[in-house]
Design a protein around this motif. Sequence first.
Motif, PDB file in Angstrom:
ATOM      1  N   CYS A 107       0.828  -1.208   0.000  1.00 19.83           N
ATOM      2  CA  CYS A 107       0.000   0.000   0.000  1.00 19.83           C
ATOM      3  C   CYS A 107       0.861   1.256   0.000  1.00 19.83           C
ATOM      4  O   CYS A 107       0.547   2.221  -0.705  1.00 19.83           O
ATOM      5  CB  CYS A 107      -0.931   0.015   1.211  1.00 19.83           C
ATOM      6  N   ASP A 108       1.917   1.252   0.777  1.00 16.25           N
ATOM      7  CA  ASP A 108       2.801   2.415   0.818  1.00 16.25           C
ATOM      8  C   ASP A 108       3.451   2.668  -0.541  1.00 16.25           C
ATOM      9  O   ASP A 108       3.661   3.811  -0.931  1.00 16.25           O
ATOM     10  CB  ASP A 108       3.862   2.250   1.905  1.00 16.25           C
ATOM     11  N   ASP A 109       3.743   1.610  -1.276  1.00 16.67           N
ATOM     12  CA  ASP A 109       4.329   1.748  -2.618  1.00 16.67           C
ATOM     13  C   ASP A 109       3.320   2.287  -3.634  1.00 16.67           C
ATOM     14  O   ASP A 109       3.686   3.047  -4.526  1.00 16.67           O
ATOM     15  CB  ASP A 109       4.849   0.398  -3.128  1.00 16.67           C
ATOM     16  N   HIS A 110       2.054   1.880  -3.508  1.00 17.07           N
ATOM     17  CA  HIS A 110       1.066   2.200  -4.539  1.00 17.07           C
ATOM     18  C   HIS A 110       0.011   3.217  -4.127  1.00 17.07           C
ATOM     19  O   HIS A 110      -0.755   3.679  -4.980  1.00 17.07           O
ATOM     20  CB  HIS A 110       0.377   0.911  -5.012  1.00 17.07           C
ATOM     21  N   ASP A 111      -0.043   3.547  -2.858  1.00 10.94           N
ATOM     22  CA  ASP A 111      -1.051   4.496  -2.367  1.00 10.94           C
ATOM     23  C   ASP A 111      -0.430   5.332  -1.249  1.00 10.94           C
ATOM     24  O   ASP A 111      -0.871   5.309  -0.116  1.00 10.94           O
ATOM     25  CB  ASP A 111      -2.295   3.739  -1.880  1.00 10.94           C
ATOM     26  N   ARG A 112       0.608   6.057  -1.593  1.00  9.46           N
ATOM     27  CA  ARG A 112       1.373   6.824  -0.604  1.00  9.46           C
ATOM     28  C   ARG A 112       0.525   7.808   0.201  1.00  9.46           C
ATOM     29  O   ARG A 112       0.781   8.036   1.370  1.00  9.46           O
ATOM     30  CB  ARG A 112       2.513   7.574  -1.288  1.00  9.46           C
ATOM     31  N   GLU A 113      -0.478   8.399  -0.432  1.00  8.47           N
ATOM     32  CA  GLU A 113      -1.320   9.383   0.257  1.00  8.47           C
ATOM     33  C   GLU A 113      -2.473   8.741   1.023  1.00  8.47           C
ATOM     34  O   GLU A 113      -3.216   9.428   1.702  1.00  8.47           O
ATOM     35  CB  GLU A 113      -1.879  10.416  -0.727  1.00  8.47           C
ATOM     36  N   GLY A 114      -2.665   7.438   0.871  1.00 13.49           N
ATOM     37  CA  GLY A 114      -3.743   6.754   1.578  1.00 13.49           C
ATOM     38  C   GLY A 114      -5.129   7.067   1.048  1.00 13.49           C
ATOM     39  O   GLY A 114      -6.106   7.017   1.791  1.00 13.49           O
ATOM     40  N   LYS A 115      -5.242   7.332  -0.230  1.00 12.77           N
ATOM     41  CA  LYS A 115      -6.543   7.666  -0.825  1.00 12.77           C
ATOM     42  C   LYS A 115      -7.527   6.505  -0.773  1.00 12.77           C
ATOM     43  O   LYS A 115      -8.740   6.716  -0.803  1.00 12.77           O
ATOM     44  CB  LYS A 115      -6.367   8.132  -2.264  1.00 12.77           C
ATOM     45  N   PHE A 116      -7.024   5.290  -0.729  1.00 11.59           N
ATOM     46  CA  PHE A 116      -7.901   4.119  -0.705  1.00 11.59           C
ATOM     47  C   PHE A 116      -8.094   3.572   0.712  1.00 11.59           C
ATOM     48  O   PHE A 116      -8.534   2.446   0.890  1.00 11.59           O
ATOM     49  CB  PHE A 116      -7.362   3.025  -1.638  1.00 11.59           C
ATOM     50  N   ARG A 117      -7.791   4.376   1.710  1.00 12.14           N
ATOM     51  CA  ARG A 117      -7.987   3.998   3.112  1.00 12.14           C
ATOM     52  C   ARG A 117      -9.105   4.839   3.704  1.00 12.14           C
ATOM     53  O   ARG A 117      -9.286   5.984   3.337  1.00 12.14           O
ATOM     54  CB  ARG A 117      -6.715   4.263   3.923  1.00 12.14           C
ATOM     55  N   ASN A 118      -9.805   4.251   4.624  1.00 17.24           N
ATOM     56  CA  ASN A 118     -10.765   5.023   5.405  1.00 17.24           C
ATOM     57  C   ASN A 118     -10.291   5.027   6.859  1.00 17.24           C
ATOM     58  O   ASN A 118      -9.242   4.459   7.178  1.00 17.24           O
ATOM     59  CB  ASN A 118     -12.186   4.449   5.260  1.00 17.24           C
ATOM     60  N   ASP A 119     -11.030   5.657   7.752  1.00 14.06           N
ATOM     61  CA  ASP A 119     -10.613   5.743   9.151  1.00 14.06           C
ATOM     62  C   ASP A 119     -10.464   4.361   9.776  1.00 14.06           C
ATOM     63  O   ASP A 119      -9.518   4.103  10.518  1.00 14.06           O
ATOM     64  CB  ASP A 119     -11.605   6.572   9.968  1.00 14.06           C
ATOM     65  N   HIS A 120     -11.385   3.469   9.461  1.00 15.03           N
ATOM     66  CA  HIS A 120     -11.350   2.117  10.028  1.00 15.03           C
ATOM     67  C   HIS A 120     -10.050   1.395   9.636  1.00 15.03           C
ATOM     68  O   HIS A 120      -9.364   0.837  10.490  1.00 15.03           O
ATOM     69  CB  HIS A 120     -12.570   1.319   9.549  1.00 15.03           C
ATOM     70  N   VAL A 121      -9.721   1.429   8.365  1.00 15.42           N
ATOM     71  CA  VAL A 121      -8.505   0.770   7.877  1.00 15.42           C
ATOM     72  C   VAL A 121      -7.264   1.442   8.464  1.00 15.42           C
ATOM     73  O   VAL A 121      -6.333   0.761   8.901  1.00 15.42           O
ATOM     74  CB  VAL A 121      -8.468   0.767   6.332  1.00 15.42           C
ATOM     75  N   SER A 122      -7.250   2.757   8.512  1.00 16.95           N
ATOM     76  CA  SER A 122      -6.108   3.470   9.093  1.00 16.95           C
ATOM     77  C   SER A 122      -5.915   3.109  10.565  1.00 16.95           C
ATOM     78  O   SER A 122      -4.794   2.919  11.021  1.00 16.95           O
ATOM     79  CB  SER A 122      -6.288   4.985   8.959  1.00 16.95           C
ATOM     80  N   GLU A 123      -7.008   3.011  11.296  1.00 22.10           N
ATOM     81  CA  GLU A 123      -6.934   2.675  12.720  1.00 22.10           C
ATOM     82  C   GLU A 123      -6.391   1.267  12.934  1.00 22.10           C
ATOM     83  O   GLU A 123      -5.505   1.048  13.757  1.00 22.10           O
ATOM     84  CB  GLU A 123      -8.313   2.799  13.369  1.00 22.10           C
ATOM     85  N   LEU A 124      -6.940   0.314  12.198  1.00 25.08           N
ATOM     86  CA  LEU A 124      -6.574  -1.087  12.439  1.00 25.08           C
ATOM     87  C   LEU A 124      -5.261  -1.510  11.791  1.00 25.08           C
ATOM     88  O   LEU A 124      -4.495  -2.264  12.381  1.00 25.08           O
ATOM     89  CB  LEU A 124      -7.676  -2.021  11.950  1.00 25.08           C
ATOM     90  N   LEU A 125      -5.020  -1.067  10.584  1.00 26.78           N
ATOM     91  CA  LEU A 125      -3.866  -1.575   9.847  1.00 26.78           C
ATOM     92  C   LEU A 125      -2.651  -0.659   9.887  1.00 26.78           C
ATOM     93  O   LEU A 125      -1.544  -1.102   9.603  1.00 26.78           O
ATOM     94  CB  LEU A 125      -4.267  -1.857   8.395  1.00 26.78           C
ATOM     95  N   TRP A 126      -2.869   0.610  10.235  1.00 28.43           N
ATOM     96  CA  TRP A 126      -1.736   1.544  10.324  1.00 28.43           C
ATOM     97  C   TRP A 126      -1.573   2.108  11.729  1.00 28.43           C
ATOM     98  O   TRP A 126      -0.975   3.140  11.943  1.00 28.43           O
ATOM     99  CB  TRP A 126      -1.872   2.671   9.293  1.00 28.43           C
ATOM    100  N   ARG A 127      -2.169   1.438  12.702  1.00 30.85           N
ATOM    101  CA  ARG A 127      -1.984   1.757  14.129  1.00 30.85           C
ATOM    102  C   ARG A 127      -2.404   3.164  14.522  1.00 30.85           C
ATOM    103  O   ARG A 127      -1.788   3.775  15.386  1.00 30.85           O
ATOM    104  CB  ARG A 127      -0.534   1.517  14.539  1.00 30.85           C
ATOM    105  N   ARG A 128      -3.418   3.683  13.896  1.00 34.54           N
ATOM    106  CA  ARG A 128      -3.961   4.968  14.350  1.00 34.54           C
ATOM    107  C   ARG A 128      -4.805   4.696  15.588  1.00 34.54           C
ATOM    108  O   ARG A 128      -5.368   3.625  15.744  1.00 34.54           O
ATOM    109  CB  ARG A 128      -4.827   5.611  13.258  1.00 34.54           C
ATOM    110  N   ALA A 129      -4.930   5.646  16.443  1.00 35.60           N
ATOM    111  CA  ALA A 129      -5.699   5.480  17.680  1.00 35.60           C
ATOM    112  C   ALA A 129      -7.161   5.215  17.358  1.00 35.60           C
ATOM    113  O   ALA A 129      -7.715   5.788  16.436  1.00 35.60           O
ATOM    114  CB  ALA A 129      -5.580   6.725  18.545  1.00 35.60           C
ATOM    115  N   ALA A 130      -7.768   4.336  18.136  1.00 33.23           N
ATOM    116  CA  ALA A 130      -9.196   4.023  17.967  1.00 33.23           C
ATOM    117  C   ALA A 130      -9.840   3.978  19.332  1.00 33.23           C
ATOM    118  O   ALA A 130      -9.211   3.603  20.315  1.00 33.23           O
ATOM    119  CB  ALA A 130      -9.352   2.665  17.275  1.00 33.23           C
ATOM    120  N   PRO A 131     -11.103   4.367  19.414  1.00 30.45           N
ATOM    121  CA  PRO A 131     -11.794   4.286  20.704  1.00 30.45           C
ATOM    122  C   PRO A 131     -11.976   2.828  21.107  1.00 30.45           C
ATOM    123  O   PRO A 131     -12.070   1.954  20.246  1.00 30.45           O
ATOM    124  CB  PRO A 131     -13.141   4.951  20.425  1.00 30.45           C
TER     125      PRO A 131
END
Length: 133
Positions: A107-131
């Motif tokens: 994903c980092d190679d092909h979607d550097r800006e994270g356009k194909f990620r949503n908050d849920h994916v960012s939280e779970l797969l990229w270790r963003r904070a989640a409630p």
Amino acid sequence: AASAGWAFGSPPTSAERVKGLVDAIELRQVKGDKAWLSPAPVDSLGIHVSFNADLAVRDEVMAAVPALEAALAPFGARFHWGKLSCLRAARVAELYGEGLEQFRSLCDDHDREGKFRNDHVSELLWRRAAPEC
């Protein structure tokens, strides 16, 4: 019991229709695979619960999810990272290990800006904070 207070919908033949927290439960035989983020790395029994989507019962549904997960924990249940659960980033990393790292790299190679990620994916797969659930 973990299921105390759960309500299922009325059977179709019921004179008075009542909608509960759970719309349907499916049991599926799932062939294991080696995909990086597969919830079934070995042949498994999938238990699929469809909850009532009515926002009026959303809090009750969210209260039922941890109870369901606790009931299934002794069986080594592996909850799907893309579905409603109490799954958090640390547990996803523990479950998916190297496969998660390979997925992130792709994903980092092909979607550097994270356009194909949503908050849920960012939280779970990229270790963003989640409630907490």
